[in-house]
Motif scaffolding. Structure first.
Motif, PDB file in Angstrom:
ATOM      1  N   ASN A 371       0.787  -1.223   0.000  1.00 50.81           N
ATOM      2  CA  ASN A 371       0.000   0.000   0.000  1.00 50.81           C
ATOM      3  C   ASN A 371       0.823   1.280   0.000  1.00 50.81           C
ATOM      4  O   ASN A 371       0.255   2.368  -0.019  1.00 50.81           O
ATOM      5  CB  ASN A 371      -0.990   0.003   1.174  1.00 50.81           C
ATOM      6  CG  ASN A 371      -0.320  -0.210   2.516  1.00 50.81           C
ATOM      7  OD1 ASN A 371       0.884  -0.457   2.579  1.00 50.81           O
ATOM      8  ND2 ASN A 371      -1.084  -0.126   3.579  1.00 50.81           N
ATOM      9  N   LYS A 372       2.138   1.197   0.039  1.00 51.36           N
ATOM     10  CA  LYS A 372       2.931   2.407  -0.143  1.00 51.36           C
ATOM     11  C   LYS A 372       2.704   2.985  -1.532  1.00 51.36           C
ATOM     12  O   LYS A 372       2.661   4.201  -1.709  1.00 51.36           O
ATOM     13  CB  LYS A 372       4.419   2.111   0.058  1.00 51.36           C
ATOM     14  CG  LYS A 372       4.835   1.907   1.506  1.00 51.36           C
ATOM     15  CD  LYS A 372       6.338   1.750   1.615  1.00 51.36           C
ATOM     16  CE  LYS A 372       6.777   1.592   3.067  1.00 51.36           C
ATOM     17  NZ  LYS A 372       8.250   1.460   3.190  1.00 51.36           N
ATOM     18  N   ASN A 373       2.571   2.103  -2.508  1.00 52.59           N
ATOM     19  CA  ASN A 373       2.371   2.539  -3.888  1.00 52.59           C
ATOM     20  C   ASN A 373       0.952   2.301  -4.389  1.00 52.59           C
ATOM     21  O   ASN A 373       0.626   2.620  -5.532  1.00 52.59           O
ATOM     22  CB  ASN A 373       3.358   1.827  -4.818  1.00 52.59           C
ATOM     23  CG  ASN A 373       4.784   2.245  -4.567  1.00 52.59           C
ATOM     24  OD1 ASN A 373       5.063   3.425  -4.377  1.00 52.59           O
ATOM     25  ND2 ASN A 373       5.691   1.288  -4.546  1.00 52.59           N
ATOM     26  N   ASP A 374       0.109   1.727  -3.543  1.00 56.28           N
ATOM     27  CA  ASP A 374      -1.256   1.400  -3.976  1.00 56.28           C
ATOM     28  C   ASP A 374      -2.174   1.358  -2.756  1.00 56.28           C
ATOM     29  O   ASP A 374      -2.354   0.322  -2.131  1.00 56.28           O
ATOM     30  CB  ASP A 374      -1.249   0.046  -4.696  1.00 56.28           C
ATOM     31  CG  ASP A 374      -2.619  -0.353  -5.202  1.00 56.28           C
ATOM     32  OD1 ASP A 374      -3.556   0.472  -5.120  1.00 56.28           O
ATOM     33  OD2 ASP A 374      -2.756  -1.490  -5.682  1.00 56.28           O
ATOM     34  N   ARG A 375      -2.752   2.499  -2.426  1.00 54.72           N
ATOM     35  CA  ARG A 375      -3.598   2.591  -1.229  1.00 54.72           C
ATOM     36  C   ARG A 375      -4.966   1.939  -1.440  1.00 54.72           C
ATOM     37  O   ARG A 375      -5.703   1.730  -0.490  1.00 54.72           O
ATOM     38  CB  ARG A 375      -3.774   4.058  -0.833  1.00 54.72           C
ATOM     39  CG  ARG A 375      -2.487   4.716  -0.360  1.00 54.72           C
ATOM     40  CD  ARG A 375      -2.677   6.202  -0.103  1.00 54.72           C
ATOM     41  NE  ARG A 375      -3.719   6.448   0.898  1.00 54.72           N
ATOM     42  CZ  ARG A 375      -4.166   7.659   1.213  1.00 54.72           C
ATOM     43  NH1 ARG A 375      -3.655   8.723   0.594  1.00 54.72           N
ATOM     44  NH2 ARG A 375      -5.100   7.798   2.125  1.00 54.72           N
ATOM     45  N   GLY A 376      -5.312   1.650  -2.675  1.00 48.57           N
ATOM     46  CA  GLY A 376      -6.571   0.975  -2.936  1.00 48.57           C
ATOM     47  C   GLY A 376      -7.751   1.904  -3.116  1.00 48.57           C
ATOM     48  O   GLY A 376      -8.898   1.468  -3.092  1.00 48.57           O
ATOM     49  N   ARG A 377      -7.511   3.187  -3.340  1.00 53.23           N
ATOM     50  CA  ARG A 377      -8.623   4.114  -3.511  1.00 53.23           C
ATOM     51  C   ARG A 377      -9.263   4.000  -4.887  1.00 53.23           C
ATOM     52  O   ARG A 377     -10.450   4.270  -5.044  1.00 53.23           O
ATOM     53  CB  ARG A 377      -8.147   5.555  -3.254  1.00 53.23           C
ATOM     54  CG  ARG A 377      -7.805   5.826  -1.799  1.00 53.23           C
ATOM     55  CD  ARG A 377      -7.378   7.273  -1.593  1.00 53.23           C
ATOM     56  NE  ARG A 377      -6.110   7.576  -2.252  1.00 53.23           N
ATOM     57  CZ  ARG A 377      -5.567   8.785  -2.281  1.00 53.23           C
ATOM     58  NH1 ARG A 377      -6.192   9.809  -1.702  1.00 53.23           N
ATOM     59  NH2 ARG A 377      -4.401   8.981  -2.872  1.00 53.23           N
ATOM     60  N   ASP A 438      -1.689   6.562  -6.778  1.00 54.71           N
ATOM     61  CA  ASP A 438      -2.431   6.320  -5.536  1.00 54.71           C
ATOM     62  C   ASP A 438      -1.438   5.887  -4.460  1.00 54.71           C
ATOM     63  O   ASP A 438      -1.605   4.858  -3.808  1.00 54.71           O
ATOM     64  CB  ASP A 438      -3.486   5.234  -5.781  1.00 54.71           C
ATOM     65  CG  ASP A 438      -4.469   5.101  -4.631  1.00 54.71           C
ATOM     66  OD1 ASP A 438      -4.524   6.025  -3.798  1.00 54.71           O
ATOM     67  OD2 ASP A 438      -5.164   4.071  -4.564  1.00 54.71           O
ATOM     68  N   THR A 439      -0.408   6.706  -4.279  1.00 54.36           N
ATOM     69  CA  THR A 439       0.690   6.346  -3.394  1.00 54.36           C
ATOM     70  C   THR A 439       0.567   7.024  -2.036  1.00 54.36           C
ATOM     71  O   THR A 439      -0.077   8.064  -1.885  1.00 54.36           O
ATOM     72  CB  THR A 439       2.038   6.747  -4.021  1.00 54.36           C
ATOM     73  OG1 THR A 439       2.036   8.154  -4.257  1.00 54.36           O
ATOM     74  CG2 THR A 439       2.255   6.027  -5.336  1.00 54.36           C
TER      75      THR A 439
END
Length: 771
Positions: A371-377, A438-439
């Motif tokens: 999730n550092k590079n892909d928070r999932g928003r 989304d980082t």
């Protein structure tokens, strides 16, 4: 269960049914074995064309699978019935014994219907043995004991009967048509799975903020244990319900936007829950039961709507579900319908002044993996990752719009040469959608995880394997089909067009995936770049098709696509390695034992050199265009690109493909290279086997590649690679070497690699990206 029903039950008919089911299972096993050996075996070996190459073959494979599922289902039904029969007979014995003991204590047991009964004392004592009646008096405790014992027996019998019935209904309902293939060794195993599902569903029924770490650990343990269990998955999923599963995950993943103090143990459990819950839901979607059909429809309906909660910035259904489906094998049709609806909604909000998903108002973190590079928003990212794990769904989602019925052979099918022939989903994602990074604060600046996920989805669609498949899985063989080739043809059209260099430059997260895709189809690419234009290309003598309905790109289309892949350092390395492997496999399949083989080998080396030349010239031009007058940067970039052979280290060869691990990536990260023929794993007595061993040994040594290479040395290294292939093929055959010398093979190979005259260092293909 009524007392008299068990007491006087005649289970003879149930016994006969069990015998019939056992006989059916035995016969179906024979049919399944015969179908696999004869029907499928012969179909796999057949060389069909036209509709037989697609429709008939696919029908046969599905039919064989149905025989296997039918046997599994019949065997499971027989085992559940047999266990239940044995238990009910035992409970009947226990009941009759209990009633007999009650009678000896002067108690009367009467069935009153509806599952109830009475136990009462006889109104008259035994005058013959005790005229006074003092010793014949019956205590209330005796009545209570008898009643409790009988009730306990009836309760267990009822549970045995009802759980067996529920398990059988769930198994049968798994597949609307055909058979489910759900397998259980006993009634107890099926009943236990259902029981555990109900227990775990009760945890999700709670307020997620009040669920303890211990409860999360228990939930994770059960979901991990039963993640592939069809009855558990369906019972759990339908008990929880669509909306509750979404609100629960949002509350666990991002409670009140981080107002709670950080708890490393809870964070650990939450991360595992995302994976375990996603896999369980995926397994449940494979069921065709009415309950699961309704569940899937409701999840899609909830997609564009906010859930009405305080957690995770009050996300939409898409925002949550897309993060859960990152893990697991989901039903293909469900994924297609979900994605189609997501796309329709996303198109409505695409390009707004404020990005609909990634913006300052949306502070949710619904993805806990990387999730550092892909928070999932951005829900598109999670959905595309789901496609990356589900090749069938991905292939369907990106299918050629003019080739949906799969009835055309590759010879009849035109190349893709217009935007109208590109799938609307693919066109939207590659050319129209606005993507946003989304980082997190400590993430990679400007990185767009969604485009990386798109690459994974396209890998699955074109290779037939999940994007994270490991080498042990991949060596099962070549899974390309006419349908996957149709997806590949669209990709070649998009990235081999005049816009291709700008698209690749603007979508750097896709580069490695495009390299893997190009490498997986290097045999079809070589076939189309052979000869002169589209009219004199070799149609199969030198580059035999390895699957029915192979991809076709046209001569210039193949060249342009290779030239674009060559521009990027990652895709250049991967495709160069795949080309090297494929050329060596061709030479292994054409040993210099006949004149015909020698001619084939010469053509293979010339076309391989041409493909390598396109890649290397394109790379050199792009490096010059990127770094311009910075000669040191140019030389460093060329040195990195020349050091591609280490990719081959550790390659696993079997089943007509080479699975090549990518160093520096996760254990499952690899690319596929097609082979000219099926080869035995660790085939050391082949040119390819020798090359893999040599490169692997070099990788384990302390040797290091040069830190810098100028242009001359870069092309010199490429020519040297081709010369080594030439020498390896001919060194043990001096007579063939003389023939090659007279035929000027070496000169032809060099010319194919470097070009001649005005073409030298200005090879055919698209120009480099210049910004």
């Amino acid at each position: 269960m009524d007392l008299d029903a068990l007491r006087y039950g005649n289970f003879h008919q149930l016994g006969e049914a069990i015998a019939d089911w056992e006989g059916m299972a035995k016969n179906l096993k024979k049919l399944a074995t015969e179908a696999d050996r004869n029907l499928k075996g012969k179909a796999d070996k057949a060389h069909w064309a036209g509709k037989n190459a697609t429709v008939s073959r696919e029908f046969i494979v599905k039919t064989v699978g149905e025989f296997s599922d039918a046997h599994t289902q019949a065997d499971t039904v027989a085992k559940i019935l047999k266990d239940t029969h044995g238990e009910l007979v035992d409970y009947r014995t226990q009941l009759n014994d209990a009633i007999e003991r009650a009678h000896k204590k002067h108690l009367t047991v009467i069935d009153t219907g509806g599952g109830s009964f009475t136990v009462s004392a006889n109104t008259r004592p035994d005058w013959a043995s005790d005229p006074s009646g003092e010793h014949g008096a019956i205590s209330q405790q005796d009545v209570n004991n008898a009643r409790d014992e009988i009730q306990g027996i009836l309760s267990k019998a009822t549970e045995s009967d009802s759980t067996a019935a529920k398990a059988l209904r769930l198994i049968v309902d798994q597949a609307k048509y055909g058979f489910s293939g759900a397998s259980y060794g006993s009634r107890d195993a099926a009943a236990k799975a259902i029981e555990e599902a109900d227990k775990m569903a009760k945890i999700l029924a709670k307020d997620p903020h009040k669920v303890t770490n211990t409860e999360l650990a228990t939930l994770n343990s059960a979901l991990a244990k039963y993640k592939n269990d069809p009855l558990f998955a369906e019972e759990f999923t339908t008990r929880v319900g669509p909306k509750k599963v979404l609100t629960f995950w949002a509350g666990i993943a991002d409670p009140y936007q981080g107002e709670f103090n950080y708890d490393p143990e809870r964070d650990k459990q939450a991360k595992q829950l995302q994976k375990n819950l996603g896999m369980t839901l995926g397994r449940a979607t494979l069921s065709d039961s009415d309950k699961m059909t309704a569940w899937k429809a409701e999840i899609i309906k909830l997609g564009p709507n906010q859930l009405g909660i305080d957690d995770a910035s009050n996300p939409t259904g898409y925002g949550v579900m897309s993060n859960l489906m990152r893990f697991g094998d989901y039903d293909d049709d469900f994924l297609y319908d979900y994605g189609d609806n997501l796309f329709a909604y996303d198109k409505q909000v695409n390009g707004q002044a404020i990005h609909p998903w990634v913006n300052n108002a949306n502070t949710a973190d619904l993805n806990l993996w990387g999730n550092k590079n892909d928070r999932g928003r951005d829900p598109m990212t999670g959905f595309l990752e789901a496609l990356g794990h589900n090749p069938g769904a991905s292939e369907q989602f990106f299918a050629r719009p003019d080739y949906s019925d799969t009835t055309m052979t590759a010879m009849d099918r035109d190349t893709v040469d217009a935007d109208s022939e590109v799938n609307e989903h693919l066109r939207y994602l590659t050319k129209e959608r606005v993507w946003m990074p989304d980082t997190a604060m400590d993430g990679k600046d400007g990185y767009v995880a969604g485009r990386n996920a798109l690459g994974h989805a396209l890998e699955a669609a074109t290779t037939g394997y999940p994007s994270d498949a490991d080498a042990k899985t991949v060596v099962a063989g070549d899974r390309r089909t006419a349908n996957s080739a149709g997806v590949m043809e669209q990709i070649v059209y998009l990235y081999g067009s005049k816009d291709g260099p700008a698209m690749l430059h603007g979508q750097p997260e896709l580069a490695d995936s495009l390299g893997k895709i190009g490498g997986a189809y290097i045999d079809d690419i070589d076939r189309d770049i052979s000869g002169v234009s589209d009219y004199q290309k070799n149609l199969g003598n030198d580059f035999p098709a390895r699957y029915d309905g192979h991809a076709t790109f046209g001569n210039q289309g193949a060249i342009n696509f290779l030239s674009v892949l060559g521009q990027n350092e990652d895709s250049h390395k991967i495709v160069t390695a795949a080309q090297h492997i494929y050329t060596l496999s061709l030479l292994d399949s054409y040993p210099p034992s006949t004149g015909e083989n020698v001619e084939h080998a010469r053509d293979a080396m010339v076309v391989g050199a041409e493909a390598r030349g396109i890649l290397d010239h394109s790379r050199a031009q792009q490096v010059e265009a990127t770094y311009k007058d910075d000669s040191e940067a140019v030389n460093k970039a060329l040195a990195r690109s020349a050091d591609w052979k280490k990719l081959i280290a550790g390659a696993v060869v079997a089943g007509g493909v080479a699975a090549v691990p990518l160093p520096g990536s996760t254990a499952a990260a690899l690319f596929l290279a097609p082979l000219a023929a099926d080869q035995v794993q660790n085939a050391t007595n082949t040119l390819l086997g020798h090359e893999i061993d040599k490169v692997t040994d070099a990788a384990e040594s302390k040797w290091q590649a040069p830190a810098q290479l100028d242009s001359d040395k870069f092309f010199g290294a490429g020519a040297n690679d081709l010369g080594q292939i030439y020498n390896s093929y001919l060194e043990a055959h001096p007579d063939v070497a003389q023939t090659a010398d007279r035929g000027q093979w070496a000169e032809n190979i060099k010319t194919a690699y470097t070009g001649t005259g005005a073409l030298e260092n200005d090879y055919r293909g698209l120009p480099p990206y210049s910004g």
